[in-house]
Design a protein around this motif. Structure first.
Motif, PDB file in Angstrom:
ATOM      1  N   PHE A   1       0.801  -1.460   0.067  1.00  0.00           N
ATOM      2  CA  PHE A   1      -0.075   0.296  -0.039  1.00  0.00           C
ATOM      3  C   PHE A   1       0.889   1.021  -0.146  1.00  0.00           C
ATOM      4  CE2 PHE A   1      -2.482  -2.882   2.269  1.00  0.00           C
ATOM      5  CZ  PHE A   1      -3.215  -3.215   1.564  1.00  0.00           C
ATOM      6  N   GLU A   2       0.359   2.446   0.177  1.00  0.00           N
ATOM      7  CA  GLU A   2       1.120   3.691  -0.916  1.00  0.00           C
ATOM      8  C   GLU A   2       1.380   4.298   1.200  1.00  0.00           C
ATOM      9  OE1 GLU A   2      -0.905   6.771  -2.419  1.00  0.00           O
ATOM     10  OE2 GLU A   2      -0.753   5.617  -4.403  1.00  0.00           O
ATOM     11  N   HIS A   3       2.458   5.088   1.020  1.00  0.00           N
ATOM     12  CA  HIS A   3       2.218   4.508   3.005  1.00  0.00           C
ATOM     13  C   HIS A   3       3.264   6.341   3.187  1.00  0.00           C
ATOM     14  CE1 HIS A   3       5.658   2.213   1.732  1.00  0.00           C
ATOM     15  NE2 HIS A   3       6.449   2.362   2.103  1.00  0.00           N
ATOM     16  N   SER A   4       3.128   6.766   4.344  1.00  0.00           N
ATOM     17  CA  SER A   4       3.778   8.171   4.048  1.00  0.00           C
ATOM     18  C   SER A   4       4.548   7.780   5.194  1.00  0.00           C
ATOM     19  CB  SER A   4       2.941   9.280   5.154  1.00  0.00           C
ATOM     20  OG  SER A   4       1.979   8.118   6.267  1.00  0.00           O
ATOM     21  N   TRP A   5       5.550   7.079   5.260  1.00  0.00           N
ATOM     22  CA  TRP A   5       6.810   6.661   6.369  1.00  0.00           C
ATOM     23  C   TRP A   5       7.880   5.640   5.308  1.00  0.00           C
ATOM     24  CZ3 TRP A   5       6.769   1.454   6.314  1.00  0.00           C
ATOM     25  CH2 TRP A   5       5.339   0.908   6.009  1.00  0.00           C
ATOM     26  N   THR A   6       9.303   5.299   6.259  1.00  0.00           N
ATOM     27  CA  THR A   6       9.814   4.825   5.365  1.00  0.00           C
ATOM     28  C   THR A   6       9.969   3.894   7.078  1.00  0.00           C
ATOM     29  OG1 THR A   6      12.204   5.797   5.174  1.00  0.00           O
ATOM     30  CG2 THR A   6      10.991   5.755   3.221  1.00  0.00           C
ATOM     31  N   ALA A   7      10.644   2.850   6.362  1.00  0.00           N
ATOM     32  CA  ALA A   7      10.996   1.832   7.481  1.00  0.00           C
ATOM     33  C   ALA A   7      12.110   1.035   7.572  1.00  0.00           C
ATOM     34  CB  ALA A   7       9.992   0.494   8.098  1.00  0.00           C
ATOM     35  N   GLU A   8      13.234   0.818   8.280  1.00  0.00           N
ATOM     36  CA  GLU A   8      14.236   0.200   8.365  1.00  0.00           C
ATOM     37  C   GLU A   8      13.956  -1.070   9.922  1.00  0.00           C
ATOM     38  OE1 GLU A   8      19.649   0.088   7.747  1.00  0.00           O
ATOM     39  OE2 GLU A   8      17.848   2.007   8.878  1.00  0.00           O
ATOM     40  N   ILE A   9      14.663  -2.688   8.889  1.00  0.00           N
ATOM     41  CA  ILE A   9      15.078  -3.573   9.554  1.00  0.00           C
ATOM     42  C   ILE A   9      16.426  -3.359  10.954  1.00  0.00           C
ATOM     43  CG2 ILE A   9      14.540  -5.549  10.716  1.00  0.00           C
ATOM     44  CD1 ILE A   9      11.445  -5.946   9.225  1.00  0.00           C
ATOM     45  N   LEU A  10      16.661  -3.328  12.286  1.00  0.00           N
ATOM     46  CA  LEU A  10      17.695  -3.334  12.017  1.00  0.00           C
ATOM     47  C   LEU A  10      18.709  -4.860  12.710  1.00  0.00           C
ATOM     48  CD1 LEU A  10      17.083  -0.053  14.411  1.00  0.00           C
ATOM     49  CD2 LEU A  10      18.316  -0.425  12.025  1.00  0.00           C
ATOM     50  N   PRO A  11      19.367  -5.014  12.528  1.00  0.00           N
ATOM     51  CA  PRO A  11      19.433  -6.151  13.298  1.00  0.00           C
ATOM     52  C   PRO A  11      19.473  -6.323  14.672  1.00  0.00           C
ATOM     53  CG  PRO A  11      21.643  -5.109  12.475  1.00  0.00           C
ATOM     54  CD  PRO A  11      20.392  -4.042  11.967  1.00  0.00           C
ATOM     55  N   GLY A  12      19.950  -4.875  15.176  1.00  0.00           N
ATOM     56  CA  GLY A  12      19.788  -5.464  16.689  1.00  0.00           C
ATOM     57  C   GLY A  12      19.759  -4.242  17.444  1.00  0.00           C
ATOM     58  N   ARG A  13      19.879  -4.429  18.408  1.00  0.00           N
ATOM     59  CA  ARG A  13      19.060  -2.475  18.915  1.00  0.00           C
ATOM     60  C   ARG A  13      20.362  -2.227  19.321  1.00  0.00           C
ATOM     61  NH1 ARG A  13      15.435  -0.995  22.255  1.00  0.00           N
ATOM     62  NH2 ARG A  13      15.919   0.943  23.702  1.00  0.00           N
ATOM     63  N   PRO A  14      19.910  -0.074  18.054  1.00  0.00           N
ATOM     64  CA  PRO A  14      21.596   0.419  17.677  1.00  0.00           C
ATOM     65  C   PRO A  14      22.248   0.557  18.840  1.00  0.00           C
ATOM     66  CG  PRO A  14      20.089   1.517  17.992  1.00  0.00           C
ATOM     67  CD  PRO A  14      19.059   0.338  17.896  1.00  0.00           C
ATOM     68  N   LEU A  15      23.837   1.134  19.339  1.00  0.00           N
ATOM     69  CA  LEU A  15      24.418   1.713  20.209  1.00  0.00           C
ATOM     70  C   LEU A  15      24.129   2.728  20.445  1.00  0.00           C
ATOM     71  CD1 LEU A  15      28.013  -0.194  19.444  1.00  0.00           C
ATOM     72  CD2 LEU A  15      26.703  -0.730  21.217  1.00  0.00           C
ATOM     73  N   ILE A  16      23.634   3.876  19.814  1.00  0.00           N
ATOM     74  CA  ILE A  16      23.216   5.286  20.024  1.00  0.00           C
ATOM     75  C   ILE A  16      21.697   5.138  18.797  1.00  0.00           C
ATOM     76  CG2 ILE A  16      23.727   7.906  19.307  1.00  0.00           C
ATOM     77  CD1 ILE A  16      26.577   6.755  17.840  1.00  0.00           C
ATOM     78  N   LEU A  17      20.953   6.013  19.987  1.00  0.00           N
ATOM     79  CA  LEU A  17      19.724   5.321  20.279  1.00  0.00           C
ATOM     80  C   LEU A  17      19.274   6.930  20.059  1.00  0.00           C
ATOM     81  CD1 LEU A  17      18.666   3.695  23.990  1.00  0.00           C
ATOM     82  CD2 LEU A  17      18.914   2.495  21.647  1.00  0.00           C
TER      83      LEU A  17
END
Length: 202
Positions: A10-26
């Motif tokens: 579907f059309e959407h107003s965002w982008t998303a990235e699935i991360l390999p783990g919790r980032p060190l810098i939040l």
């Protein structure tokens, strides 16, 4: 079904990235789903969500608690019929989140969701668009305005062979969900057909 992909039917107003783990810098904005989860980081799905640039909203890290470690339980991110919402599924636990107001979310009652299907019609076909959450016994459909319908019990022990297709009737064409479900009385799998516009068997 652990492909951990972002599905953009579907059309959407965002982008998303699935991360390999919790980032060190939040990032400055962080949200955990559900709010009261304990040990949510263990196996959680970490997603960096970026609302569209002209929305005035900052990116945020979304942490989705893991449901089940079963490899058959889906994990990933799905666009929804409403462009301001996304659905994240983490080991079969499904969360619908309003990207512009991330504190608004729905934790779906199907636990686990075993499969996610999307119906994104062309040329104004009815219904407008649905995301389908398949449970052990029935199917829950969400449209642009939220929950659209829930089917009756389609099986006593899981549904299989699901496919969406158009069906000709005397009144015209309708879009349906077909599949197989286990019938306890007959002790065998029997076919079913659900009208996508209403959620009723046909």
């Amino acid at each position: 079904m652990t492909d951990r992909a972002v599905h953009e039917s579907f059309e959407h107003s965002w982008t998303a990235e699935i991360l390999p783990g919790r980032p060190l810098i939040l990032p400055r904005r962080q949200y955990v789903y559900p709010n009261a989860a304990e040990e949510v980081e263990r196996g959680a799905l970490e997603v960096m969500v970026r609302p569209r640039a002209d929305s005035g909203h900052e990116p945020f890290l979304a942490t989705f608690a893991l449901g089940f470690r079963d490899p058959l339980a889906p994990t990933g991110v799905w666009a929804m019929p409403n462009p301001e919402w996304l659905c994240a599924v983490s080991g079969g636990y499904a969360y619908c989140v309003h990207v512009m107001e991330p504190e608004r979310f729905v934790f779906l009652r199907y636990r686990p969701v075993l499969q996610v299907l999307t119906y994104a019609p062309e040329n104004g076909a009815a219904p407008e668009g649905l995301i389908l959450f398949v449970g052990h016994y029935s199917v829950l459909a969400w449209g642009r305005d939220g929950e659209a319908w829930e089917s009756d019990r389609l099986s006593w022990e899981g549904v299989t062979e699901l496919k969406i297709e158009a069906e000709s009737t005397d009144a015209g064409t309708r879009n349906v969900l077909r599949g197989m479900g286990w019938d306890l009385i007959q002790d065998r799998e029997i076919p079913f057909t659900v009208d996508l516009a209403t959620g009723q068997r046909v």
